[in-house]
Design an enzyme around this catalytic site. Structure first.
Site, PDB file in Angstrom:
ATOM      1  N   HIS A  47       0.867  -1.179   0.000  1.00  0.00           N
ATOM      2  CA  HIS A  47       0.000   0.000   0.000  1.00  0.00           C
ATOM      3  C   HIS A  47       0.906   1.232   0.000  1.00  0.00           C
ATOM      4  CE1 HIS A  47      -3.767  -2.029   1.965  1.00  0.00           C
ATOM      5  NE2 HIS A  47      -3.200  -2.795   1.035  1.00  0.00           N
ATOM      6  N   GLU A  49       0.959   3.845   1.833  1.00  0.00           N
ATOM      7  CA  GLU A  49       1.429   4.220   3.170  1.00  0.00           C
ATOM      8  C   GLU A  49       2.576   3.336   3.626  1.00  0.00           C
ATOM      9  OE1 GLU A  49      -3.193   4.367   3.551  1.00  0.00           O
ATOM     10  OE2 GLU A  49      -1.713   3.363   2.302  1.00  0.00           O
ATOM     11  N   CYS A  77      -6.160   1.844   5.770  1.00  0.00           N
ATOM     12  CA  CYS A  77      -6.775   0.592   6.206  1.00  0.00           C
ATOM     13  C   CYS A  77      -6.220   0.233   7.586  1.00  0.00           C
ATOM     14  CB  CYS A  77      -6.475  -0.511   5.186  1.00  0.00           C
ATOM     15  SG  CYS A  77      -4.759  -1.100   5.227  1.00  0.00           S
ATOM     16  N   CYS A  80      -2.356  -0.381   7.608  1.00  0.00           N
ATOM     17  CA  CYS A  80      -1.577   0.848   7.476  1.00  0.00           C
ATOM     18  C   CYS A  80      -1.711   1.722   8.716  1.00  0.00           C
ATOM     19  CB  CYS A  80      -1.993   1.609   6.226  1.00  0.00           C
ATOM     20  SG  CYS A  80      -1.557   0.743   4.697  1.00  0.00           S
TER      21      CYS A  80
END
Length: 144
Positions: A47, A49, A77, A80
């Protein structure tokens, strides 16, 4: 947030879900910028992040990013959000909310749990209209 939006657009261009992230050090310098790369790297943890946290930690030579700020186009999410807390990010700025998969204001609400060791200051709705439009357009093109 404008740099995070650039990264989100670049991610969409690669066929990735359009999420971009930027980390800024306490002096205001950009130390990491990236977008989602899950498909490209065949990695469900890639992801924006997570990739930004990894790059910023390498640059800092530490697993802690005290005083740093993270800008991301979509509500993080749960995975993260937890990593952001573990990295001790001071401030989290995000654009669009994510009622389906978010982990900050929705779903798991990671920072609301007593087991959470660190919660950043949270600022939501930053460039929300543009960030949400990127997501809608990306998924509309996939369905169409």
């Amino acid at each position: 947030m404008s740099i995070a939006l650039e990264e989100a657009r670049a991610a969409a261009g690669r066929g990735e879900v359009p999420v971009g992230a930027v980390i800024v050090d306490p002096d205001g310098r950009v130390v990491a910028r990236t977008g989602n790369r899950m498909r490209e790297l065949s990695d469900p943890t890639a992801h924006a992040e997570m990739l930004a946290l990894r790059a910023a930690c390498r640059a800092a030579g530490s697993e802690r990013l005290s005083g740093h700020a993270l800008y991301v186009t979509l509500e993080p999410c749960p995975m993260c959000a937890a990593a952001i807390g573990f990295a001790r990010i001071a401030r989290l700025y995000y654009g669009a909310s994510d009622p389906k998969s978010g982990g900050v204001a929705h779903g798991a609400r990671v920072y609301a749990h007593e087991q959470c060791h660190h919660a950043p200051e949270i600022y939501d709705g930053i460039a929300e209209t543009e960030a949400a439009a990127l997501m809608r357009e990306f998924f509309a093109a996939r369905r169409g």
